[in-house]
Design a protein around this motif. Structure first.
Motif, mmCIF file in Angstrom:
data_model
loop_
_atom_site.group_PDB
_atom_site.id
_atom_site.type_symbol
_atom_site.label_atom_id
_atom_site.label_comp_id
_atom_site.label_asym_id
_atom_site.label_seq_id
_atom_site.Cartn_x
_atom_site.Cartn_y
_atom_site.Cartn_z
ATOM 1 N N ALA A 46 0.831 -1.206 0.000
ATOM 2 C CA ALA A 46 0.000 0.000 0.000
ATOM 3 C C ALA A 46 0.869 1.260 0.000
ATOM 4 C CB ALA A 46 -0.929 0.000 1.212
ATOM 5 N N GLU A 47 1.947 1.269 0.760
ATOM 6 C CA GLU A 47 2.838 2.436 0.780
ATOM 7 C C GLU A 47 3.504 2.643 -0.575
ATOM 8 O OE1 GLU A 47 3.312 4.860 3.077
ATOM 9 O OE2 GLU A 47 1.631 3.893 4.082
ATOM 10 N N PHE A 48 3.885 1.553 -1.227
ATOM 11 C CA PHE A 48 4.467 1.663 -2.560
ATOM 12 C C PHE A 48 3.464 2.284 -3.530
ATOM 13 C CE2 PHE A 48 4.957 -0.253 -6.792
ATOM 14 C CZ PHE A 48 6.207 0.256 -7.135
ATOM 15 N N LEU A 49 2.222 1.785 -3.486
ATOM 16 C CA LEU A 49 1.182 2.316 -4.375
ATOM 17 C C LEU A 49 0.831 3.764 -4.040
ATOM 18 C CD1 LEU A 49 -1.144 -0.816 -4.615
ATOM 19 C CD2 LEU A 49 0.463 0.046 -6.339
ATOM 20 N N LYS A 50 0.872 4.119 -2.755
ATOM 21 C CA LYS A 50 0.613 5.504 -2.363
ATOM 22 C C LYS A 50 1.683 6.441 -2.917
ATOM 23 C CE LYS A 50 -0.340 6.013 2.056
ATOM 24 N NZ LYS A 50 -0.505 5.750 3.499
ATOM 25 N N GLY A 51 2.934 5.991 -2.898
ATOM 26 C CA GLY A 51 4.012 6.805 -3.466
ATOM 27 C C GLY A 51 3.811 7.041 -4.956
#
Length: 165
Positions: A46-51
């Protein structure tokens, strides 16, 4: 050819009673560990996709001031979409981890079901809320606890229905 010889299993006799069943409340503790173990890799994704979403909405920014200016330049609709993506991805990861942990508790325990799964979700929700609040958050940091309780209870009831008789 000679038949294979089998070694006797130590400490096992036919008269020995079966091991005592684990109390249902133990599964709530196992559920906490399972939820956290399932949530961690999902949160990483999720953090990767948020970035990627931030870069798509704001473009390349190198400082907090540039990010603030880029957010201010967004239309209100784009700002709302960016906010929902940022919050939604984190919530989705937590919900999926809670559902998976609740399912494992409901499916593979002897006596535990949705109640113990919900207790595990409540413990994870309280833990994450306390950590977020302690790091400078507001009391709304405890709102995800509702999500963890509901999703873990759903997973627990789903897993209990899938038990083999």
């Amino acid at each position: 050819m000679a038949e294979k010889r089998r070694l006797p299993v130590l400490n096992s006799s036919p008269q020995e009673p079966p091991p005592e069943e684990r109390p249902a409340w133990h599964w709530a503790g196992f559920g906490v560990v399972i939820i956290l173990a399932a949530w961690l890799p999902l949160a990483y994704v999720a953090e990767f996709l948020k970035g990627r979403a931030i870069r798509a909405f704001l473009g390349p920014v190198e400082s907090e001031d540039q990010a603030t200016l880029a957010i201010a330049a967004l239309s209100s609709g784009d700002r709302a979409r960016l906010t929902s993506v940022l919050v939604g991805l984190s919530a989705l990861a937590l919900a999926a981890g809670s559902l998976a942990g609740g399912y494992v508790v409901g499916r593979w325990s002897d006596k535990a079901g949705w109640r113990e799964s919900a207790a595990a979700g409540a413990a994870v929700g309280a833990l994450t809320g306390l950590l977020a609040f302690a790091s400078g958050g507001s009391p709304t940091a405890f709102l995800p606890a509702i999500l963890t309780v509901v999703m873990a209870a759903l997973g627990g009831s789903w897993g209990a229905r899938r038990k083999t008789p």
